[in-house]
Design an enzyme around this catalytic site. Structure first.
Site, PDB file in Angstrom:
ATOM      1  CE  LYS A 124      -4.478   0.971   0.260  1.00 58.56           C
ATOM      2  NZ  LYS A 124      -5.649   0.215  -0.217  1.00 58.56           N
ATOM      3  CG  ASP A 164      -7.307   3.339  -0.762  1.00 57.92           C
ATOM      4  OD1 ASP A 164      -7.876   2.253  -0.659  1.00 57.92           O
ATOM      5  OD2 ASP A 164      -7.241   4.150   0.182  1.00 57.92           O
TER       6      ASP A 164
HETATM    7  P1  NDP Z   1     -12.911   7.717  -2.752  1.00 62.08           P
HETATM    8  O1  NDP Z   1     -11.847   8.729  -2.539  1.00 62.08           O
HETATM    9  O2  NDP Z   1     -13.465   7.508  -4.101  1.00 62.08           O
HETATM   10  O3  NDP Z   1     -14.139   8.010  -1.760  1.00 62.08           O
HETATM   11  C1  NDP Z   1     -13.962   8.098  -0.389  1.00 62.08           C
HETATM   12  C2  NDP Z   1     -15.257   8.559   0.244  1.00 62.08           C
HETATM   13  O4  NDP Z   1     -15.114   8.499   1.659  1.00 62.08           O
HETATM   14  C3  NDP Z   1     -15.588   9.994  -0.089  1.00 62.08           C
HETATM   15  O5  NDP Z   1     -16.976  10.161  -0.048  1.00 62.08           O
HETATM   16  C4  NDP Z   1     -14.897  10.751   1.031  1.00 62.08           C
HETATM   17  O6  NDP Z   1     -15.459  12.021   1.288  1.00 62.08           O
HETATM   18  C5  NDP Z   1     -15.154   9.825   2.199  1.00 62.08           C
HETATM   19  N1  NDP Z   1     -14.082   9.956   3.194  1.00 62.08           N
HETATM   20  C6  NDP Z   1     -12.745   9.851   2.978  1.00 62.08           C
HETATM   21  N2  NDP Z   1     -12.081  10.062   4.119  1.00 62.08           N
HETATM   22  C7  NDP Z   1     -12.991  10.314   5.048  1.00 62.08           C
HETATM   23  C8  NDP Z   1     -12.926  10.597   6.433  1.00 62.08           C
HETATM   24  N3  NDP Z   1     -11.742  10.693   7.069  1.00 62.08           N
HETATM   25  N4  NDP Z   1     -14.092  10.765   7.110  1.00 62.08           N
HETATM   26  C9  NDP Z   1     -15.290  10.687   6.478  1.00 62.08           C
HETATM   27  N5  NDP Z   1     -15.419  10.434   5.159  1.00 62.08           N
HETATM   28  C10 NDP Z   1     -14.292  10.234   4.472  1.00 62.08           C
HETATM   29  O7  NDP Z   1     -12.317   6.345  -2.153  1.00 62.08           O
HETATM   30  P2  NDP Z   1     -12.818   4.845  -2.380  1.00 62.08           P
HETATM   31  O8  NDP Z   1     -14.295   4.816  -2.579  1.00 62.08           O
HETATM   32  O9  NDP Z   1     -11.938   4.239  -3.391  1.00 62.08           O
HETATM   33  O10 NDP Z   1     -12.438   4.175  -0.985  1.00 62.08           O
HETATM   34  C11 NDP Z   1     -13.356   4.087   0.111  1.00 62.08           C
HETATM   35  C12 NDP Z   1     -12.913   2.995   1.056  1.00 62.08           C
HETATM   36  O11 NDP Z   1     -12.895   1.741   0.347  1.00 62.08           O
HETATM   37  C13 NDP Z   1     -11.512   3.138   1.659  1.00 62.08           C
HETATM   38  O12 NDP Z   1     -11.502   2.586   2.952  1.00 62.08           O
HETATM   39  C14 NDP Z   1     -10.662   2.278   0.732  1.00 62.08           C
HETATM   40  O13 NDP Z   1      -9.465   1.846   1.355  1.00 62.08           O
HETATM   41  C15 NDP Z   1     -11.624   1.132   0.496  1.00 62.08           C
HETATM   42  N6  NDP Z   1     -11.348   0.313  -0.681  1.00 62.08           N
HETATM   43  C16 NDP Z   1     -11.294   0.870  -1.934  1.00 62.08           C
HETATM   44  C17 NDP Z   1     -11.063   0.072  -3.019  1.00 62.08           C
HETATM   45  C18 NDP Z   1     -11.114   0.594  -4.412  1.00 62.08           C
HETATM   46  O14 NDP Z   1     -11.091  -0.223  -5.337  1.00 62.08           O
HETATM   47  N7  NDP Z   1     -11.202   1.899  -4.645  1.00 62.08           N
HETATM   48  C19 NDP Z   1     -10.783  -1.385  -2.868  1.00 62.08           C
HETATM   49  C20 NDP Z   1     -10.949  -1.874  -1.527  1.00 62.08           C
HETATM   50  C21 NDP Z   1     -11.193  -1.028  -0.485  1.00 62.08           C
HETATM   51  P3  NDP Z   1     -14.884  13.351   0.566  1.00 62.08           P
HETATM   52  O15 NDP Z   1     -15.544  13.388  -0.773  1.00 62.08           O
HETATM   53  O16 NDP Z   1     -15.281  14.437   1.476  1.00 62.08           O
HETATM   54  O17 NDP Z   1     -13.391  13.187   0.486  1.00 62.08           O
END
Ligand code: NDP
Length: 444
Positions: A124, A164
């Protein structure tokens, strides 16, 4: 192995890494029994070798913002374990990123990748750079500077990064472009690439869809499905969007989504037209979820999580530790029957205990969100054989991988009373494969 002792030693050696300690503790306590059936593991001190990353790269990134100011950020790549394949895991750009968070994610990724049945090790990386509020030109300049350091540590057979939090198609495109320029090679070193340059169909959808395929397996075992079920989704990024899309397709109703500022509650349900609005809002206009409430006239709650709303199923899809013990008790009190994690480690240890004590269906991210990296693995295969598969082919493979991960969890996690402890199942199944590979490869 005594899990408490191993954890104490790790805490002493790596103080101030709370998320890393949390992830290690969860795994150690669930694999301890199985591990101790194999004295040869202990003789080879397998546990410390598995918990401590193979190596960590850490570097400064310097870039110039639109006003001409020189900015610095920190960049990292944690190469955790490559016993079963090249290091593989996403890159996160978020102001909260630090070594503890990336070490927890890389550690978890090792077990998750093992569960997928594909040959991928765990890694990562990321930076404390936040794309929020930055122009596309600034994001590109930052990414190019980031790659000036990262490129020498990665490669198609060495370490294959993906997206991510804060890293989507735009950022992967810029990373790939700079990597290609520096190496003068066109290789499949990144996954989540655009379709035009080696990306796989269904990769953007894979994590969200995969989570719902896993959820469907859990529900099937209980003799039910998604029809008419009310779902609480957190986040509104990549994972949340495609989680919602699949829930709608299978007859469920999504009533919440969120971002880092707050959540919206739409009792009429976020239908596909409203979901398209969210996709455009987040992916193109880079706006806030609050604007949904203004457009559709529903409730918006600033600074809160959606877990106090009434729902049958919770699908945390934002970030780590976003669902605590109080949230979990509220969910149970409101009749929640299943929690399936799209995000990595979104539930705190206390919340997990509440779910398991209540004997509801609870799937940890390590198992439930493994669809993303699975399709990344399929993207690597397509790049190697220089062919691309149809969306239907990839979706079918994704489904069958999620079914097999569910089966592995049931095999290793079923308790005496029949309750499936998916945490234990995922950890033991993921661990055994990596452990056997490490044992076969000697003391390294
Ligand atoms: P994105 O950046 O596309 O979306 C993240 C979302 O979570 C946004 O709505 C963001 O809000 C919100 N967010 C981020 N940080 C915080 C925080 N500290 N508190 C509250 N809300 C928060 O990321 P992903 O959808 O790709 O990832 C989401 C989760 O899924 C993570 O845990 C990631 O590790 C996990 N994941 C992702 C994968 C992938 O293929 N993308 C695979 C496996 C797991 P805002 O718009 O305000 O930033």
């Amino acid at each position: 192995m005594n899990a408490a002792k191993v954890l104490d030693a790790l805490k002493h050696r790596f103080p101030n890494e709370a998320e890393y300690h949390q992830a290690v503790e969860e795994v150690l306590t669930t694999i301890e029994e199985e591990y101790n059936k194999h004295p040869e593991f202990d003789k080879a001190n397998l546990i410390e070798r598995l918990c401590i990353p193979d190596r960590v790269y850490q570097f400064r990134i310097t870039w110039v913002d639109d006003k001409g100011n020189v900015q610095t950020n920190m960049g990292y790549r944690v190469q955790h374990n490559n016993a079963i394949g090249p290091y593989k895991g996403g890159i996160r750009f978020h102001s909260s990123v630090n070594l503890s968070i990336l070490k927890f994610l890389a550690f978890e990724q090792t077990f998750k990748n093992s569960l997928t049945t594909l040959p991928m090790g765990g890694g990562k990386g990321g930076s404390d750079f936040s794309p929020r509020g930055k122009s596309t030109a600034e994001v590109m300049r930052f990414v190019q500077s980031f790659m000036l350091e990262l490129w020498r540590h990665i490669g198609p057979e060495t370490d294959v990064p993906a997206g991510d939090i804060g890293v989507g198609g735009r950022e992967i495109g810029f990373m790939f472009g700079m990597y290609k320029k520096l190496t003068r090679e066109f290789t499949g070193t990144f996954t989540g690439k655009g379709r035009e340059f080696g990306g796989s169909l269904i990769r953007p959808e894979a994590t969200g869809y995969g989570n719902i395929y896993f959820l469907m397996e859990m529900l099937k075992a209980k003799g039910t499905d998604l029809k008419g079920k009310i779902c609480l989704v957190s986040g509104s990024g990549n994972v949340a969007q495609y989680t919602a899309e699949k829930v709608l397709e299978l007859g469920g109703k999504v009533v919440t989504m969120s971002d880092s500022d707050g959540y919206i509650y739409d009792p009429d349900g976020i239908d596909s037209e409203k979901l398209n609005y969210i996709m455009e809002l987040k992916n193109l206009n880079r706006g806030r979820i609050r604007e949904y409430a203004e457009t559709y006239g529903c409730k918006y709650v600033e600074g809160a999580k959606p877990w106090g709303e009434k729902g049958d199923i919770a699908l945390p899809s934002a970030t780590q530790n976003e669902l605590n013990g109080d949230h979990a008790r509220q969910l149970i009190a409101n009749g929640c029957m299943a929690v399936s994690e799209g995000a990595n480690m979104p539930s705190t240890p206390e919340a997990i205990k509440v779910f398991q004590d209540a004997k509801i269906l609870y799937a940890p991210g390590k198992a439930a969100n493994a669809g993303g990296v699975s399709v990344s693995g399929l993207e690597m295969t397509q790049n190697s054989i220089k062919l691309s598969w149809s969306a239907e082919e990839v979706d079918e493979k994704l489904k069958s991988i999620m079914v097999s991960i569910h089966e592995a969890c049931v095999q290793y996690g079923t308790e005496a009373d029949g309750y499936v402890n998916y945490v234990k199942g995922a950890n033991v199944a993921g661990f055994m494969k990596v452990a056997k590979a490490m044992m076969a490869q000697g003391i390294l």
